[in-house]
Design a protein around this motif. Sequence first.
Motif, PDB file in Angstrom:
ATOM      1  N   MET A 196       0.899  -1.212  -0.007  1.00 20.62           N
ATOM      2  CA  MET A 196       0.069   0.037   0.028  1.00 20.62           C
ATOM      3  C   MET A 196       0.781   1.161   0.080  1.00 20.62           C
ATOM      4  O   MET A 196       1.954   1.268   0.880  1.00 20.62           O
ATOM      5  CB  MET A 196      -0.892   0.010   1.205  1.00 20.62           C
ATOM      6  CG  MET A 196      -1.685   1.384   1.313  1.00 20.62           C
ATOM      7  SD  MET A 196      -2.858   1.275   2.617  1.00 20.62           S
ATOM      8  CE  MET A 196      -3.945  -0.128   2.366  1.00 20.62           C
ATOM      9  N   TYR A 197       0.508   2.168  -0.782  1.00 21.21           N
ATOM     10  CA  TYR A 197       1.288   3.263  -0.837  1.00 21.21           C
ATOM     11  C   TYR A 197       0.447   4.392  -0.024  1.00 21.21           C
ATOM     12  O   TYR A 197      -0.818   4.485   0.324  1.00 21.21           O
ATOM     13  CB  TYR A 197       1.172   4.150  -2.368  1.00 21.21           C
ATOM     14  CG  TYR A 197       1.951   3.071  -3.173  1.00 21.21           C
ATOM     15  CD1 TYR A 197       3.353   2.812  -2.956  1.00 21.21           C
ATOM     16  CD2 TYR A 197       1.164   2.581  -4.579  1.00 21.21           C
ATOM     17  CE1 TYR A 197       3.707   1.756  -4.002  1.00 21.21           C
ATOM     18  CE2 TYR A 197       2.040   1.987  -5.315  1.00 21.21           C
ATOM     19  CZ  TYR A 197       3.357   1.316  -4.981  1.00 21.21           C
ATOM     20  OH  TYR A 197       3.814   0.417  -5.782  1.00 21.21           O
ATOM     21  N   HIS A 198       1.467   5.254   0.639  1.00 16.71           N
ATOM     22  CA  HIS A 198       0.823   6.355   1.556  1.00 16.71           C
ATOM     23  C   HIS A 198       0.901   7.909   0.975  1.00 16.71           C
ATOM     24  O   HIS A 198       2.140   8.315   0.770  1.00 16.71           O
ATOM     25  CB  HIS A 198       1.509   6.323   2.875  1.00 16.71           C
ATOM     26  CG  HIS A 198       1.403   4.781   3.473  1.00 16.71           C
ATOM     27  ND1 HIS A 198       0.177   4.557   4.096  1.00 16.71           N
ATOM     28  CD2 HIS A 198       1.940   4.040   3.529  1.00 16.71           C
ATOM     29  CE1 HIS A 198       0.287   3.371   4.505  1.00 16.71           C
ATOM     30  NE2 HIS A 198       1.658   2.877   4.217  1.00 16.71           N
ATOM     31  N   ILE A 199      -0.090   8.690   0.891  1.00 15.02           N
ATOM     32  CA  ILE A 199      -0.085   9.875   0.461  1.00 15.02           C
ATOM     33  C   ILE A 199      -0.564  10.828   1.516  1.00 15.02           C
ATOM     34  O   ILE A 199      -1.401  10.433   2.189  1.00 15.02           O
ATOM     35  CB  ILE A 199      -1.262  10.156  -0.896  1.00 15.02           C
ATOM     36  CG1 ILE A 199      -0.610   9.120  -1.836  1.00 15.02           C
ATOM     37  CG2 ILE A 199      -1.166  11.605  -1.178  1.00 15.02           C
ATOM     38  CD1 ILE A 199      -1.644   9.298  -3.194  1.00 15.02           C
ATOM     39  N   ALA A 200       0.022  11.831   1.680  1.00 16.38           N
ATOM     40  CA  ALA A 200      -0.043  13.022   2.639  1.00 16.38           C
ATOM     41  C   ALA A 200      -0.348  14.302   2.050  1.00 16.38           C
ATOM     42  O   ALA A 200       0.200  14.526   1.057  1.00 16.38           O
ATOM     43  CB  ALA A 200       1.081  13.162   3.822  1.00 16.38           C
ATOM     44  N   ILE A 201      -1.300  15.083   2.797  1.00 15.64           N
ATOM     45  CA  ILE A 201      -1.351  16.550   2.406  1.00 15.64           C
ATOM     46  C   ILE A 201      -1.431  17.115   3.643  1.00 15.64           C
ATOM     47  O   ILE A 201      -1.764  17.105   4.750  1.00 15.64           O
ATOM     48  CB  ILE A 201      -2.915  16.711   1.915  1.00 15.64           C
ATOM     49  CG1 ILE A 201      -3.482  15.633   0.911  1.00 15.64           C
ATOM     50  CG2 ILE A 201      -3.287  17.962   1.348  1.00 15.64           C
ATOM     51  CD1 ILE A 201      -4.967  15.601   0.815  1.00 15.64           C
ATOM     52  N   CYS A 202      -0.675  18.153   3.397  1.00 13.08           N
ATOM     53  CA  CYS A 202      -0.071  19.151   4.538  1.00 13.08           C
ATOM     54  C   CYS A 202      -0.644  20.713   4.066  1.00 13.08           C
ATOM     55  O   CYS A 202       0.170  20.969   3.082  1.00 13.08           O
ATOM     56  CB  CYS A 202       1.370  18.963   5.025  1.00 13.08           C
ATOM     57  SG  CYS A 202       1.710  20.080   6.404  1.00 13.08           S
ATOM     58  N   ASP A 203      -1.490  21.340   4.861  1.00 14.21           N
ATOM     59  CA  ASP A 203      -1.725  22.435   4.259  1.00 14.21           C
ATOM     60  C   ASP A 203      -2.868  23.157   5.451  1.00 14.21           C
ATOM     61  O   ASP A 203      -3.825  22.390   6.028  1.00 14.21           O
ATOM     62  CB  ASP A 203      -2.853  22.510   3.099  1.00 14.21           C
ATOM     63  CG  ASP A 203      -3.005  23.765   2.340  1.00 14.21           C
ATOM     64  OD1 ASP A 203      -3.324  24.833   2.950  1.00 14.21           O
ATOM     65  OD2 ASP A 203      -3.112  23.813   1.237  1.00 14.21           O
ATOM     66  N   ASP A 204      -2.693  24.319   5.817  1.00 13.82           N
ATOM     67  CA  ASP A 204      -3.248  24.847   6.830  1.00 13.82           C
ATOM     68  C   ASP A 204      -4.699  25.506   6.502  1.00 13.82           C
ATOM     69  O   ASP A 204      -5.627  25.670   7.315  1.00 13.82           O
ATOM     70  CB  ASP A 204      -2.580  26.106   7.360  1.00 13.82           C
ATOM     71  CG  ASP A 204      -2.356  27.314   6.384  1.00 13.82           C
ATOM     72  OD1 ASP A 204      -1.821  26.979   5.408  1.00 13.82           O
ATOM     73  OD2 ASP A 204      -2.875  28.264   6.591  1.00 13.82           O
ATOM     74  N   ASP A 205      -5.139  25.221   4.970  1.00 18.60           N
ATOM     75  CA  ASP A 205      -6.352  25.525   4.861  1.00 18.60           C
ATOM     76  C   ASP A 205      -7.355  24.440   4.616  1.00 18.60           C
ATOM     77  O   ASP A 205      -6.895  23.362   3.848  1.00 18.60           O
ATOM     78  CB  ASP A 205      -6.273  26.240   3.249  1.00 18.60           C
ATOM     79  CG  ASP A 205      -7.522  26.682   2.748  1.00 18.60           C
ATOM     80  OD1 ASP A 205      -8.562  26.204   3.095  1.00 18.60           O
ATOM     81  OD2 ASP A 205      -7.526  27.735   1.881  1.00 18.60           O
ATOM     82  N   GLU A 206      -8.223  24.448   5.471  1.00 19.75           N
ATOM     83  CA  GLU A 206      -9.001  22.852   5.458  1.00 19.75           C
ATOM     84  C   GLU A 206      -9.804  23.078   4.381  1.00 19.75           C
ATOM     85  O   GLU A 206     -10.071  21.774   4.060  1.00 19.75           O
ATOM     86  CB  GLU A 206      -9.766  23.120   7.072  1.00 19.75           C
ATOM     87  CG  GLU A 206      -8.886  22.835   8.206  1.00 19.75           C
ATOM     88  CD  GLU A 206      -9.776  22.591   9.400  1.00 19.75           C
ATOM     89  OE1 GLU A 206     -10.816  21.820   9.248  1.00 19.75           O
ATOM     90  OE2 GLU A 206      -9.353  23.071  10.515  1.00 19.75           O
ATOM     91  N   ARG A 207     -10.400  24.049   3.799  1.00 17.61           N
ATOM     92  CA  ARG A 207     -11.089  23.614   2.521  1.00 17.61           C
ATOM     93  C   ARG A 207     -10.195  23.065   1.485  1.00 17.61           C
ATOM     94  O   ARG A 207     -10.700  22.296   0.796  1.00 17.61           O
ATOM     95  CB  ARG A 207     -11.615  25.098   2.057  1.00 17.61           C
ATOM     96  CG  ARG A 207     -12.735  25.676   2.958  1.00 17.61           C
ATOM     97  CD  ARG A 207     -13.205  26.975   2.722  1.00 17.61           C
ATOM     98  NE  ARG A 207     -12.001  28.051   2.666  1.00 17.61           N
ATOM     99  CZ  ARG A 207     -12.073  29.456   2.496  1.00 17.61           C
ATOM    100  NH1 ARG A 207     -13.277  29.946   1.813  1.00 17.61           N
ATOM    101  NH2 ARG A 207     -11.043  29.882   2.611  1.00 17.61           N
ATOM    102  N   GLU A 208      -9.038  23.573   1.286  1.00 17.32           N
ATOM    103  CA  GLU A 208      -8.064  22.974   0.193  1.00 17.32           C
ATOM    104  C   GLU A 208      -8.040  21.570   0.484  1.00 17.32           C
ATOM    105  O   GLU A 208      -7.772  20.690  -0.262  1.00 17.32           O
ATOM    106  CB  GLU A 208      -6.764  23.697   0.385  1.00 17.32           C
ATOM    107  CG  GLU A 208      -5.803  23.203  -0.845  1.00 17.32           C
ATOM    108  CD  GLU A 208      -6.489  23.740  -2.206  1.00 17.32           C
ATOM    109  OE1 GLU A 208      -6.237  22.985  -3.175  1.00 17.32           O
ATOM    110  OE2 GLU A 208      -7.081  24.924  -2.244  1.00 17.32           O
ATOM    111  N   LEU A 209      -7.760  21.077   1.805  1.00 14.93           N
ATOM    112  CA  LEU A 209      -7.617  19.749   2.212  1.00 14.93           C
ATOM    113  C   LEU A 209      -8.691  18.893   1.684  1.00 14.93           C
ATOM    114  O   LEU A 209      -8.703  17.963   1.247  1.00 14.93           O
ATOM    115  CB  LEU A 209      -7.524  19.586   3.776  1.00 14.93           C
ATOM    116  CG  LEU A 209      -5.993  20.038   4.462  1.00 14.93           C
ATOM    117  CD1 LEU A 209      -6.079  19.864   5.959  1.00 14.93           C
ATOM    118  CD2 LEU A 209      -4.811  19.239   3.786  1.00 14.93           C
ATOM    119  N   GLU A 210     -10.006  19.496   2.042  1.00 21.89           N
ATOM    120  CA  GLU A 210     -11.336  18.854   1.573  1.00 21.89           C
ATOM    121  C   GLU A 210     -11.273  18.677   0.001  1.00 21.89           C
ATOM    122  O   GLU A 210     -11.785  17.656  -0.387  1.00 21.89           O
ATOM    123  CB  GLU A 210     -12.224  19.657   2.164  1.00 21.89           C
ATOM    124  CG  GLU A 210     -12.633  19.564   3.732  1.00 21.89           C
ATOM    125  CD  GLU A 210     -13.698  20.445   4.154  1.00 21.89           C
ATOM    126  OE1 GLU A 210     -14.245  20.990   3.457  1.00 21.89           O
ATOM    127  OE2 GLU A 210     -13.816  20.435   5.388  1.00 21.89           O
TER     128      GLU A 210
END
Length: 243
Positions: A1-15
């Motif tokens: 399994m591959y693991h992808i992360a998102i790091c952004d202080d803008d929660e709308r962008e994360l969504e």
Amino acid sequence: MYHIAICDDDERELENLQIFFNLYHAQKPEMDFTVKSFVNPDDLLKKVEEKEYDPNLLFLDVRMPGMEGIQVAEELQKLGSLCKVVFITNSKEYAVDAFRVGAIHYLIKPVEEKELFSILEQFFLTLEKEKERFLILKTGGVSKRVALTQIVCCEAQGNYQCLYLKDGSRLMLRMTLSKLFEMVSMYPGFVKVGSAYFVNLRYVDSLNAQEIRLDIDMSIRLPRGAYPALKEQFLSFYCEEDV
């Protein structure tokens, strides 16, 4: 399994990014991956430092309060993380710095589905190819998978071979240098240095008639007469790499 992360202080962008990942997975159900989101880069760095988590791919905002994305990428490198980084930002002004720390791509917000899917396609294709570039080596009674890209050099020590890795660790292997070199020599970049060493040319910082200096702050004395052929191999390797 591959693991992808998102790091952004803008929660709308994360969504929004999470929605795109869900769409991609719906189209490519054979691709086995998970996505984890971080609002605070310190949380990501802590998990990597404590070896709880290390993503294969990280989508990282450039501008965040407390620590900017460029700094986060630098800290990940110091921690020995091998994750690939895609920067996401509102401006192109940080592009040069982004690629300086090894970013594989640079996306301008708002991120578009087509761009994201293209990056994922290329990334997964690369990972599938890299699966073939590992050795399974027995050390300390266990079998260990070692990426060829992590091997810096090998030194013969009696009945054992000491394998030096990029992260500073070493593996002691009970086998001959000739056998181990036979395993790596099918891949470009590995060359013998006398009867007691082989090196990965990717990690040669400099060389002269007396010695090779490696990126791990290690030097190897050259046998008499070895320099001309080694220099030719070094130059040839990097000329081919640049093609």
